[in-house]
Design a protein around this motif. Structure first.
Motif, PDB file in Angstrom:
ATOM      1  N   GLY A  52       0.863  -1.190   0.000  1.00 36.81           N
ATOM      2  CA  GLY A  52       0.000   0.000   0.000  1.00 36.81           C
ATOM      3  C   GLY A  52       0.892   1.230   0.000  1.00 36.81           C
ATOM      4  O   GLY A  52       0.722   2.151   0.802  1.00 36.81           O
ATOM      5  N   ALA A  53       1.853   1.240  -0.914  1.00 40.98           N
ATOM      6  CA  ALA A  53       2.971   2.203  -0.866  1.00 40.98           C
ATOM      7  C   ALA A  53       2.580   3.609  -1.289  1.00 40.98           C
ATOM      8  O   ALA A  53       3.360   4.547  -1.102  1.00 40.98           O
ATOM      9  CB  ALA A  53       4.119   1.706  -1.737  1.00 40.98           C
ATOM     10  N   GLY A  54       1.381   3.784  -1.881  1.00 43.41           N
ATOM     11  CA  GLY A  54       0.956   5.124  -2.288  1.00 43.41           C
ATOM     12  C   GLY A  54       1.943   5.740  -3.247  1.00 43.41           C
ATOM     13  O   GLY A  54       2.342   5.129  -4.253  1.00 43.41           O
ATOM     14  N   GLU A  75       1.424  -1.310  -4.712  1.00 45.66           N
ATOM     15  CA  GLU A  75       0.309  -0.369  -4.580  1.00 45.66           C
ATOM     16  C   GLU A  75      -0.794  -0.757  -5.564  1.00 45.66           C
ATOM     17  O   GLU A  75      -0.515  -1.116  -6.701  1.00 45.66           O
ATOM     18  CB  GLU A  75       0.852   1.058  -4.847  1.00 45.66           C
ATOM     19  CG  GLU A  75      -0.149   2.127  -5.134  1.00 45.66           C
ATOM     20  CD  GLU A  75      -1.199   2.337  -4.040  1.00 45.66           C
ATOM     21  OE1 GLU A  75      -0.843   2.312  -2.852  1.00 45.66           O
ATOM     22  OE2 GLU A  75      -2.377   2.515  -4.398  1.00 45.66           O
ATOM     23  N   LEU A  76      -2.043  -0.642  -5.084  1.00 48.60           N
ATOM     24  CA  LEU A  76      -3.196  -1.031  -5.901  1.00 48.60           C
ATOM     25  C   LEU A  76      -3.429  -0.085  -7.080  1.00 48.60           C
ATOM     26  O   LEU A  76      -3.809  -0.513  -8.163  1.00 48.60           O
ATOM     27  CB  LEU A  76      -4.432  -1.040  -4.991  1.00 48.60           C
ATOM     28  CG  LEU A  76      -5.695  -1.710  -5.479  1.00 48.60           C
ATOM     29  CD1 LEU A  76      -5.493  -3.198  -5.734  1.00 48.60           C
ATOM     30  CD2 LEU A  76      -6.806  -1.527  -4.426  1.00 48.60           C
ATOM     31  N   LEU A  77      -3.221   1.216  -6.879  1.00 48.39           N
ATOM     32  CA  LEU A  77      -3.589   2.193  -7.897  1.00 48.39           C
ATOM     33  C   LEU A  77      -2.454   2.412  -8.900  1.00 48.39           C
ATOM     34  O   LEU A  77      -1.380   2.910  -8.535  1.00 48.39           O
ATOM     35  CB  LEU A  77      -3.877   3.549  -7.249  1.00 48.39           C
ATOM     36  CG  LEU A  77      -5.121   3.670  -6.373  1.00 48.39           C
ATOM     37  CD1 LEU A  77      -5.159   5.045  -5.713  1.00 48.39           C
ATOM     38  CD2 LEU A  77      -6.375   3.439  -7.199  1.00 48.39           C
ATOM     39  N   GLY A 100      -0.108  -4.073  -7.234  1.00 48.14           N
ATOM     40  CA  GLY A 100      -0.392  -5.335  -6.559  1.00 48.14           C
ATOM     41  C   GLY A 100      -1.447  -5.116  -5.505  1.00 48.14           C
ATOM     42  O   GLY A 100      -1.781  -3.965  -5.166  1.00 48.14           O
ATOM     43  N   ASP A 101      -1.963  -6.225  -4.988  1.00 45.97           N
ATOM     44  CA  ASP A 101      -3.087  -6.186  -4.063  1.00 45.97           C
ATOM     45  C   ASP A 101      -2.677  -6.784  -2.717  1.00 45.97           C
ATOM     46  O   ASP A 101      -2.264  -7.946  -2.651  1.00 45.97           O
ATOM     47  CB  ASP A 101      -4.255  -6.984  -4.668  1.00 45.97           C
ATOM     48  CG  ASP A 101      -5.507  -6.915  -3.818  1.00 45.97           C
ATOM     49  OD1 ASP A 101      -5.467  -6.339  -2.717  1.00 45.97           O
ATOM     50  OD2 ASP A 101      -6.526  -7.468  -4.275  1.00 45.97           O
ATOM     51  N   ALA A 102      -2.828  -5.980  -1.678  1.00 46.68           N
ATOM     52  CA  ALA A 102      -2.452  -6.418  -0.333  1.00 46.68           C
ATOM     53  C   ALA A 102      -3.236  -7.653   0.117  1.00 46.68           C
ATOM     54  O   ALA A 102      -2.786  -8.375   1.003  1.00 46.68           O
ATOM     55  CB  ALA A 102      -2.695  -5.273   0.659  1.00 46.68           C
ATOM     56  N   PHE A 103      -4.394  -7.880  -0.488  1.00 49.30           N
ATOM     57  CA  PHE A 103      -5.177  -9.067  -0.118  1.00 49.30           C
ATOM     58  C   PHE A 103      -4.657 -10.328  -0.799  1.00 49.30           C
ATOM     59  O   PHE A 103      -5.062 -11.432  -0.452  1.00 49.30           O
ATOM     60  CB  PHE A 103      -6.653  -8.865  -0.491  1.00 49.30           C
ATOM     61  CG  PHE A 103      -7.369  -7.914   0.420  1.00 49.30           C
ATOM     62  CD1 PHE A 103      -7.954  -8.359   1.602  1.00 49.30           C
ATOM     63  CD2 PHE A 103      -7.455  -6.559   0.108  1.00 49.30           C
ATOM     64  CE1 PHE A 103      -8.614  -7.478   2.451  1.00 49.30           C
ATOM     65  CE2 PHE A 103      -8.117  -5.669   0.951  1.00 49.30           C
ATOM     66  CZ  PHE A 103      -8.696  -6.129   2.130  1.00 49.30           C
ATOM     67  N   ARG A 118       1.494   1.119   5.929  1.00 52.63           N
ATOM     68  CA  ARG A 118       1.289   2.393   6.629  1.00 52.63           C
ATOM     69  C   ARG A 118       0.016   3.092   6.156  1.00 52.63           C
ATOM     70  O   ARG A 118      -0.228   3.180   4.952  1.00 52.63           O
ATOM     71  CB  ARG A 118       2.482   3.337   6.378  1.00 52.63           C
ATOM     72  CG  ARG A 118       3.811   2.767   6.750  1.00 52.63           C
ATOM     73  CD  ARG A 118       4.982   3.655   6.345  1.00 52.63           C
ATOM     74  NE  ARG A 118       5.192   4.820   7.184  1.00 52.63           N
ATOM     75  CZ  ARG A 118       4.839   6.045   6.878  1.00 52.63           C
ATOM     76  NH1 ARG A 118       4.234   6.302   5.736  1.00 52.63           N
ATOM     77  NH2 ARG A 118       5.088   7.044   7.725  1.00 52.63           N
ATOM     78  N   HIS A 119      -0.721   3.616   7.103  1.00 53.34           N
ATOM     79  CA  HIS A 119      -1.905   4.439   6.802  1.00 53.34           C
ATOM     80  C   HIS A 119      -2.893   3.714   5.880  1.00 53.34           C
ATOM     81  O   HIS A 119      -3.542   4.347   5.051  1.00 53.34           O
ATOM     82  CB  HIS A 119      -1.515   5.751   6.105  1.00 53.34           C
ATOM     83  CG  HIS A 119      -0.541   6.626   6.838  1.00 53.34           C
ATOM     84  ND1 HIS A 119      -0.902   7.383   7.928  1.00 53.34           N
ATOM     85  CD2 HIS A 119       0.775   6.890   6.615  1.00 53.34           C
ATOM     86  CE1 HIS A 119       0.150   8.093   8.336  1.00 53.34           C
ATOM     87  NE2 HIS A 119       1.182   7.808   7.564  1.00 53.34           N
ATOM     88  N   MET A 120      -2.998   2.405   5.965  1.00 52.74           N
ATOM     89  CA  MET A 120      -3.900   1.702   5.043  1.00 52.74           C
ATOM     90  C   MET A 120      -5.011   0.927   5.745  1.00 52.74           C
ATOM     91  O   MET A 120      -6.151   0.932   5.283  1.00 52.74           O
ATOM     92  CB  MET A 120      -3.092   0.755   4.145  1.00 52.74           C
ATOM     93  CG  MET A 120      -3.884   0.237   2.954  1.00 52.74           C
ATOM     94  SD  MET A 120      -3.069  -1.101   2.060  1.00 52.74           S
ATOM     95  CE  MET A 120      -4.047  -2.482   2.607  1.00 52.74           C
TER      96      MET A 120
HETATM   97  C1  LIG Z   1      -3.268   6.579   2.807  1.00 49.39           C
HETATM   98  S1  LIG Z   1      -2.358   5.779   1.584  1.00 49.39           S
HETATM   99  C2  LIG Z   1      -0.781   5.488   2.383  1.00 49.39           C
HETATM  100  C3  LIG Z   1       0.348   5.368   1.382  1.00 49.39           C
HETATM  101  C4  LIG Z   1       1.714   5.009   1.962  1.00 49.39           C
HETATM  102  N1  LIG Z   1       1.679   3.746   2.696  1.00 49.39           N
HETATM  103  C5  LIG Z   1       2.252   6.082   2.848  1.00 49.39           C
HETATM  104  O1  LIG Z   1       2.362   5.829   4.053  1.00 49.39           O
HETATM  105  O2  LIG Z   1       2.572   7.177   2.353  1.00 49.39           O
HETATM  106  C6  LIG Z   1      -3.019   4.151   1.509  1.00 49.39           C
HETATM  107  C7  LIG Z   1      -2.658   3.455   0.210  1.00 49.39           C
HETATM  108  O3  LIG Z   1      -3.062   2.083   0.260  1.00 49.39           O
HETATM  109  C8  LIG Z   1      -3.506   1.725  -1.055  1.00 49.39           C
HETATM  110  N2  LIG Z   1      -4.339   0.525  -0.980  1.00 49.39           N
HETATM  111  C9  LIG Z   1      -5.615   0.414  -0.547  1.00 49.39           C
HETATM  112  N3  LIG Z   1      -6.021  -0.879  -0.665  1.00 49.39           N
HETATM  113  C10 LIG Z   1      -4.966  -1.573  -1.172  1.00 49.39           C
HETATM  114  C11 LIG Z   1      -4.757  -2.933  -1.516  1.00 49.39           C
HETATM  115  N4  LIG Z   1      -5.717  -3.842  -1.371  1.00 49.39           N
HETATM  116  N5  LIG Z   1      -3.556  -3.295  -2.011  1.00 49.39           N
HETATM  117  C12 LIG Z   1      -2.573  -2.388  -2.186  1.00 49.39           C
HETATM  118  N6  LIG Z   1      -2.714  -1.090  -1.882  1.00 49.39           N
HETATM  119  C13 LIG Z   1      -3.889  -0.680  -1.385  1.00 49.39           C
HETATM  120  C14 LIG Z   1      -4.263   2.949  -1.506  1.00 49.39           C
HETATM  121  O4  LIG Z   1      -4.465   2.968  -2.898  1.00 49.39           O
HETATM  122  C15 LIG Z   1      -3.351   4.066  -0.998  1.00 49.39           C
HETATM  123  O5  LIG Z   1      -2.389   4.433  -1.954  1.00 49.39           O
END
Ligand SMILES: C[S@@+](CC[C@H](N)C(=O)[O-])C[C@H]1O[C@@H](n2cnc3c(N)ncnc32)[C@H](O)[C@@H]1O
Length: 272
Positions: A52-54, A75-77, A100-103, A118-120
């Motif tokens: 979920g690296a954003g 990161e998903l997006l 990629g998908d964290a699930f 982080r923050h996810m």
């Molecule tokens: C608030 S952001 C935090 C980004 C980064 N971890 C940071 O600390 O700066 C949360 C991120 O998690 C990603 N995310 C949400 N669901 C996800 C999933 N299933 N797999 C991967 N990334 C995901 C979102 O797209 C978003 O970019």
């Protein structure tokens, strides 16, 4: 197939305000978080996965702090992956970003010395499935590091509106409506232990008006305002009122006579 939306904040995560949120958050949090990571005594050539690296803010900082580490951000997006790649291209192949998908991570079992999220987990349902994936890809003896937000760990003077009412009626109730938990921070210790980790602990990064520049702290809240006012609003808690709350909190943080604090829980554990 599951009927549950596994990414109910997808639109907010893709908004331009999220880029500002993540930039201000890392500026506020990294100086204290880095000291927590030093305690893991990572090997010089650590393999690090940031799930979920954003926009890659954390991935880039840990790659800079550990000049021989191999860091992968998942990161998903796709748009965020592209942004992360273009912003941090200077690090070379040591720092890579992929969709990629964290699930359902593509990474193999037991592969990383440190796995970060982080923050996810405040923004997704079925957090236990994400944690199981983080543990699966961590090598035995490796660390899992989870920054788990809790929107009732923000305290400020603000006024005349009551910020405690706001954090409950805004983020906490919004999360409940979307099947997520905006107070997951206080559950993180229990969840990491249930995921099979050992030596689980919780440390706090203290984002307050003494440790962090007021403008940086205020920028975080202003970016949340810009991304979340509409989704948080209801008929009973209309957008103009949500915005006024946010504005008063920003004003309080910028007021040199006021004190404000956001306690940011970081839960970590070791894979047996
Ligand atoms: C608030 S952001 C935090 C980004 C980064 N971890 C940071 O600390 O700066 C949360 C991120 O998690 C990603 N995310 C949400 N669901 C996800 C999933 N299933 N797999 C991967 N990334 C995901 C979102 O797209 C978003 O970019």
């Amino acid at each position: 197939m599951s009927q549950v939306n596994l990414n109910p904040q997808g639109q907010q995560m893709a908004d331009e305000s999220m880029v500002r949120t993540l930039a201000a958050q890392i500026e506020a949090i990294w100086p204290q978080e880095q000291r927590l990571i030093e305690r893991y005594r990572l090997p010089d050539e650590a393999r690090v996965l940031d799930v979920g690296a954003g926009t890659g803010e954390f991935s880039a900082r840990i790659a800079a702090a550990y000049p021989q580490a191999q860091v992968t951000g998942v990161e998903l997006l796709p748009a965020s992956v592209e942004l992360a790649r273009s912003r941090h291209a200077g690090m070379g192949p040591r720092l890579a970003f992929e969709t990629g998908d964290a699930f359902n991570l593509a990474q193999p079992d037991d592969a990383f010395d440190l796995v970060v999220n982080r923050h996810m987990i405040q923004s997704v349902p079925h957090v236990e499935r994400v944690l199981a994936e983080l543990v699966r890809v961590t090598r035995p003896g490796g660390r899992v590091h989870v920054l788990a937000e809790d929107y009732e760990m923000l305290h400020m003077m603000s006024g005349p509106l009551d910020p405690d009412v706001f954090w409950r009626k805004g983020p906490v109730e919004y999360a409940m409506r979307t099947g997520t938990d905006a107070r997951i921070g206080r559950r993180a210790w229990t969840l990491l232990r249930a995921a099979g980790l050992q030596d689980v602990r919780v440390d706090y990064v203290v984002v307050d008006t003494l440790r962090v520049p007021r403008q940086v702290f205020a920028d975080i809240i202003a970016a949340w305002r810009d991304g979340y006012t509409e989704p948080m609003a209801t008929a009973e808690f209309p957008p103009a009122l949500v915005r006024t709350h946010f504005d008063q909190i920003v004003g309080s943080i910028l007021d040199p006579e006021h004190y404000a604090v956001w306690f940011v829980p970081i839960a970590s554990g070791r894979k047996p």
